[in-house]
Design an enzyme around this catalytic site. Structure first.
Site, mmCIF file in Angstrom:
data_model
loop_
_atom_site.group_PDB
_atom_site.id
_atom_site.type_symbol
_atom_site.label_atom_id
_atom_site.label_comp_id
_atom_site.label_asym_id
_atom_site.label_seq_id
_atom_site.Cartn_x
_atom_site.Cartn_y
_atom_site.Cartn_z
ATOM 1 N N ASN A 150 0.802 -1.224 0.000
ATOM 2 C CA ASN A 150 0.000 0.000 0.000
ATOM 3 C C ASN A 150 0.839 1.280 0.000
ATOM 4 O O ASN A 150 0.429 2.289 -0.571
ATOM 5 C CB ASN A 150 -0.989 0.004 1.176
ATOM 6 C CG ASN A 150 -0.311 -0.106 2.523
ATOM 7 O OD1 ASN A 150 0.654 -0.856 2.689
ATOM 8 N ND2 ASN A 150 -0.807 0.635 3.494
ATOM 9 N N GLU A 186 4.590 -4.775 12.194
ATOM 10 C CA GLU A 186 3.621 -3.685 12.076
ATOM 11 C C GLU A 186 2.473 -4.239 11.256
ATOM 12 O O GLU A 186 2.583 -4.427 10.048
ATOM 13 C CB GLU A 186 4.270 -2.472 11.410
ATOM 14 C CG GLU A 186 3.518 -1.176 11.671
ATOM 15 C CD GLU A 186 2.435 -0.916 10.648
ATOM 16 O OE1 GLU A 186 1.265 -1.257 10.947
ATOM 17 O OE2 GLU A 186 2.754 -0.391 9.586
ATOM 18 N N CYS A 203 -3.231 0.868 7.122
ATOM 19 C CA CYS A 203 -3.386 0.130 8.375
ATOM 20 C C CYS A 203 -3.947 1.010 9.478
ATOM 21 O O CYS A 203 -4.598 0.511 10.398
ATOM 22 C CB CYS A 203 -2.049 -0.473 8.799
ATOM 23 S SG CYS A 203 -0.727 0.754 8.979
#
Length: 492
Positions: free
Chosen positions: A152, A250, A284
């Site tokens: 992304n 993450e 996210c």
């Protein structure tokens, strides 16, 4: 903009060569066209990259920090000079708007510049002794580091791992996502042109099953830093545990955004729109669960829906576009399935809920900005990461109620709070389980401020001065100053 893609080579231990794995096709999801097909990395390529990294890393680690910093500064300058090229490649690779990809390229340049400065200014510590000796706490490179980055925001994610790892004295093996490999190869070219010694960086596009797993399990890899989905992160953590190897994860998020009745409504609406619909929701930290105090709920949601319908959905190269195509048709279909699930769970689609009807967008993987009401916080749509332009809005009664609902989720990555009461904002910020909390803003970042999550959102932190230490091992050194034999030995 006259641009073209380069050849199909990958960067194996500082050498450009054809990968021996399955080919990887990058698609421009905005219109379905093919960007390029490159040769993917194989297990054999990974072994070759590791061998070259193993040979190169000791000399790099032996350099003084300011000498490594000089190379990082040159990489930063190369990124800054190449912003337009990087932005174009990343927009083609991910279908993000050029406005966003220019910002991501600039962020990557700033990240290398920051960690060059950290390398020059980070001190080890002469600790206070408790006897006739001196004591010191020093830090050394781990050796070989694997960095696995998502599709992304690849150039920014690449920089947040590669820059501190190199600054700390390591060699880095970077595995970009198969849906967006091209911009990571641009980073390799810039690093090579900046004079990064051969072998210290590899870019190995390939399957997670072959390339990713081998990087995690290989005995010579001393640390893995992964950004991506929670299920994959959990599998990698198991593999790291078998090696007793440090790992940074993450992962995903289902972040709450909280609107109190005393907020600045215009400020809140603008921030909420940016927090969930920028990047087409593929973030996210997207503020995907919206809690609005019941006393203003209906009026606020009405204004929010009106503002959402006014967002411009369009081609990523159109300067007016706010919401672009999703990364891939498969991902668009996944987002659509979640919206269908919301309907099945009893949700009401207030706006969006489908691909746009405009003929000009039919060939792309677009999905309209979507707001859903009528669901409880227990609904699957409110608990699972959708990773698309989908917002669920729910009412709350008071501070205690919204803290309970906000924390009632397995993720703990981010939170947004909208209120004019400073004390309330600080109370709620401390009570919410999240790695990052924004107050009267959202999705603002500084490379100097740590970032990471808790729970299913991961372990460890990136960025900030301590982000460099995450790629080093600490060692304590004691030196006797008395010159006397230890009395226990009774000698001489």
């Amino acid at each position: 903009m006259e641009q073209r893609f380069r050849d199909d080579l990958i960067f194996v231990g500082g050498l450009w060569q054809r990968g021996r794995g399955a080919p990887i096709t990058s698609q421009f999801a905005a219109d379905g066209s093919v960007n390029a097909t490159i040769s993917g990395a194989s297990a054999e390529d990974v072994e070759e990259a590791i061998a070259r990294a193993r040979d190169a890393q000791p000399a790099w680690a032996a350099l003084r920090p300011h000498e490594r910093a000089t190379v990082l500064h040159r990489i930063s300058q190369g990124l800054a000079a190449g912003i337009e090229r990087i932005a174009w490649v990343q927009s083609r690779d991910t279908s993000k708007t050029l406005t966003e990809t220019r910002a991501l390229a600039a962020s990557a340049a700033a990240t290398f510049r920051y960690f060059a400065a950290v390398a020059e200014t980070m001190d080890d510590l002469l600790t206070v002794p408790r006897g006739d000796y001196t004591t010191a706490s020093i830090h050394e490179p781990l050796g070989l580091v694997a960095a696995i980055t998502p599709w992304n925001s690849p150039i920014a994610s690449d920089a947040q791992k590669v820059a501190p790892a190199l600054a700390a004295g390591n060699a880095v093996l970077l595995k970009p996502a198969s849906w967006s490999p091209l911009v990571s190869l641009e980073l390799a070219r810039i690093a090579e042109e900046a004079g990064l010694p051969q072998g210290l960086l590899s870019v190995l596009p390939g399957s997670g099953r072959e390339v990713g797993n081998l990087l995690v399990e290989h005995r010579d890899i001393a640390k893995v830093s992964f950004t991506g989905g929670t299920s994959t992160g959990r599998r990698l953590a198991h593999a790291a545990a078998e090696k007793l190897m440090p790992i940074s994860l993450e992962l995903g998020g289902k972040s709450p955004t909280i609107v109190f009745e005393d907020c600045d409504i215009d400020l809140a609406i603008a921030g909420i729109l940016f927090g969930i619909f920028s990047s087409s929701g593929q973030s996210c930290i997207a503020g995907s669960r919206l809690f609005v105090q019941r006393s203003i709920h209906d009026a606020f949601v009405e204004r929010l829906v009106t503002a959402t319908r006014a967002l411009v959905v369009g081609h990523p190269f159109d300067a007016a576009t706010q919401v672009s195509s999703l990364i891939h048709p498969e991902h668009r279909d996944s987002v659509a399935r979640y919206v269908d699930l919301a309907r099945e769970e009893g949700g009401t689609i207030l706006c969006g809920g489908a691909p746009p009807a405009e003929m000009a967008l039919q060939a792309g993987a677009y999905f309209e900005p979507t707001i859903i009401s009528g669901l409880s916080n227990a609904a699957r749509t409110c608990r699972e990461e959708i990773f698309g332009p989908v917002l669920v809005v729910m009412p709350f009664e008071d501070e205690a109620d919204v803290i309970a609902q906000g924390n009632d989720n397995d993720y703990g990555l981010a939170c947004g709070i909208w209120s004019s009461d400073h004390r309330r904002c600080q109370r709620v910020a401390r009570a919410i389980r999240a790695g990052t909390v924004w107050i009267n803003t959202y999705k603002q970042f500084s490379i100097s401020t740590p970032f990471g999550g808790d729970g299913d959102s991961g372990v460890g932190r990136e960025k900030g001065r301590e982000g460099l230490r995450a790629y080093q091992r600490q060692k304590s050194i004691y030196e006797d100053m008395s010159g006397r034999p230890h009395p226990w030995a009774r000698w001489p």
